[in-house]
Design a protein around this motif. Structure first.
Motif, PDB file in Angstrom:
ATOM      1  N   ARG A  10      -6.695 -39.806  42.643  1.00 20.08           N
ATOM      2  CA  ARG A  10      -7.981 -39.163  42.859  1.00 20.08           C
ATOM      3  C   ARG A  10      -8.068 -38.004  41.864  1.00 20.08           C
ATOM      4  N   VAL A  11      -9.006 -38.116  40.913  1.00 20.52           N
ATOM      5  CA  VAL A  11      -9.116 -37.132  39.848  1.00 20.52           C
ATOM      6  C   VAL A  11     -10.535 -36.591  39.819  1.00 20.52           C
ATOM      7  N   ASN A  12     -10.659 -35.256  39.711  1.00 22.04           N
ATOM      8  CA  ASN A  12     -11.972 -34.633  39.497  1.00 22.04           C
ATOM      9  C   ASN A  12     -13.001 -35.024  40.555  1.00 22.04           C
ATOM     10  N   TRP A 172     -20.240 -44.796  32.198  1.00 16.92           N
ATOM     11  CA  TRP A 172     -19.040 -44.459  31.418  1.00 16.92           C
ATOM     12  C   TRP A 172     -18.829 -42.948  31.369  1.00 16.92           C
ATOM     13  N   ALA A 173     -19.920 -42.184  31.250  1.00 21.41           N
ATOM     14  CA  ALA A 173     -19.785 -40.733  31.261  1.00 21.41           C
ATOM     15  C   ALA A 173     -19.192 -40.251  32.589  1.00 21.41           C
ATOM     16  N   GLU A 174     -19.615 -40.882  33.669  1.00 18.05           N
ATOM     17  CA  GLU A 174     -19.070 -40.521  34.979  1.00 18.05           C
ATOM     18  C   GLU A 174     -17.605 -40.924  35.091  1.00 18.05           C
ATOM     19  N   LEU A 175     -17.259 -42.098  34.568  1.00 21.95           N
ATOM     20  CA  LEU A 175     -15.864 -42.540  34.587  1.00 21.95           C
ATOM     21  C   LEU A 175     -14.975 -41.574  33.814  1.00 21.95           C
ATOM     22  N   TYR A 181     -11.749 -36.089  31.593  1.00 17.13           N
ATOM     23  CA  TYR A 181     -12.100 -35.888  30.190  1.00 17.13           C
ATOM     24  C   TYR A 181     -13.518 -35.338  30.081  1.00 17.13           C
ATOM     25  N   GLU A 182     -13.639 -34.065  29.763  1.00 18.10           N
ATOM     26  CA  GLU A 182     -14.958 -33.462  29.595  1.00 18.10           C
ATOM     27  C   GLU A 182     -15.568 -33.876  28.259  1.00 18.10           C
TER      28      GLU A 182
END
Length: 398
Positions: A10-12, A172-175, A181-182
């Motif tokens: 679980r990340v971010n 993809w931006a959400e992934l 990865y900002e």
């Protein structure tokens, strides 16, 4: 196919990321062999490739698929890549996430196209993630993320209309945010070039740079008042595209208008599926028309993935979604992240540099010595070297 039990990441935030292992049930392998053996072939015809996929070629490919091709061996090789699934935007998205081996790896998102899959990137991923092991500089390492497009492979298919390349860019931006990865780079060919472009347009602050080995076919820059007049070279390019579409574009017109009708036959016949996909690999690779631009094992791995996941229908629907939302830009609209383009000689019609510069911030324009539309499969070393060179001056901007 299934999830590896007992582990999750679980990340971010709230997105649950689960490890994934490919495991096609044995009964599916057995059922495929029966279908291949019981194929009803069309009558012989002397027209050859000019009339479509050659009969002898498909018969040889089918025999190889039934009698020689070892899915379990290829499955084991693919499972060496670290794979996951995550719920993004209501869809289960399959992806590779290979951390880089180097001092400060740069996050890089690779997006495949049609009739490819994440399998296209199998040989490219280690070259980018661990360049030091392949004669490169460890300082060029990337954290590599390779998602499967929605409705392709092990990613869920949308249940209704509206999921086009621009919507996929948002997923993809959400992934990438879920992976921590900002800011990241984006690379792609075919449909992946469109998704990467929309990432650069809609999420410019997060995209360090773009690398494309194709310019999306629907791409049209603004013309008219306030824009440079169309050049003779650009007009000639549009004529080439029209001629190519007239001779080669029937598949795209069908997939972009009535994809569901096509899906019945290709979902039911493995030989029909193989013929539909293999035609593109023969025509679009740097193979001299003999189909050898990609090894039979690699070609059949890709075809088998479509078969076992029953995703040919959902994959071709993306053509209709993109036809309804083409990549066309208005006055003053620009794709801001710096762009590098690798020009493989057997690629589909590519525009002149000036056509690209009308919207993109073009920094590199690199003719390649060989290769075609499936560059990551055909020439992974050449593609990896150009990607490394393209992002080298951008790494400080992360």
């Amino acid at each position: 196919m299934g999830l590896e039990e007992g582990r999750s990441t679980r990340v971010n935030g709230p997105i649950d990321i689960q490890p994934f292992v490919i495991a096609i049930p044995e009964e599916q392998l057995a059922a495929l062999k029966v279908r291949l053996r019981e194929t009803r072939w069309p009558a012989p015809f002397a027209g050859g490739w000019d009339y479509g996929t050659d009969l002898a070629f498909v018969q040889n490919l089918s025999e190889f698929w039934e009698q020689t091709f070892d899915w379990r061996a290829r499955e084991a090789q693919l499972n060496r890549l670290p794979q996951y699934r995550a719920m993004i935007g209501g869809l289960g998205i399959h992806f590779i996430h290979q951390p880089g081996t180097g001092p400060v790896p740069l996050p890089l998102l690779l997006t495949h196209g049609w009739p490819g899959s994440f399998v296209e990137m199998e040989r490219l991923v280690p070259l980018l993630a661990d360049p030091g092991s392949y004669g490169g500089d460890p300082a060029d390492a990337f954290d590599v993320v390779v998602p499967s497009l929605p409705g392709f492979g092990f990613s869920d298919a949308p249940r209704g209309p509206g999921v086009n390349s621009r919507q996929i860019a948002r997923l993809w931006a959400e992934l990438m945010g879920a992976l921590g990865y900002e800011r990241f780079g984006a690379q792609g060919g075919d449909i992946g070039a469109g998704v990467s472009t929309w990432l650069g347009f809609d999420h410019a602050a997060r995209v360090i740079g773009l690398h494309l080995n194709y310019i999306p076919g629907s791409y049209r820059p603004p013309l008219g008042e306030g824009e440079p007049p169309q050049t003779a070279e650009e007009a000639a390019f549009l004529e080439r595209v029209a001629a190519w579409n007239e001779e080669e574009g029937a598949y795209g017109h069908l997939q972009g208008t009535r994809p569901q009708t096509l899906a019945y036959g290709l979902s039911d016949s493995p030989v029909g599926l193989a013929a539909w996909i293999a035609e593109k690999f023969v025509a679009w690779t740097d193979s001299g028309g003999d189909g050898r631009g990609v090894a039979p094992e690699a070609l059949l791995t890709n075809i088998a993935l479509y078969w076992f996941t029953n995703t040919i229908g959902s994959s071709v629907r993306l053509y209709r979604e993109n036809r309804l939302a083409p990549m066309q830009f208005g006055p003053g609209e620009r794709v801001r992240p710096p762009l590098s383009v690798a020009l493989f000689p057997r690629e589909l019609p590519l525009p002149p540099r000036s056509w690209v510069e009308r919207v993109y911030d073009l920094r590199r324009w690199t003719p390649m010595p060989r290769g075609g539309h499936f560059a990551a499969m055909e020439e992974p070393e050449l593609l990896a070297a150009d990607i490394r060179a393209a992002f080298r001056p951008l790494r400080e901007q992360r």
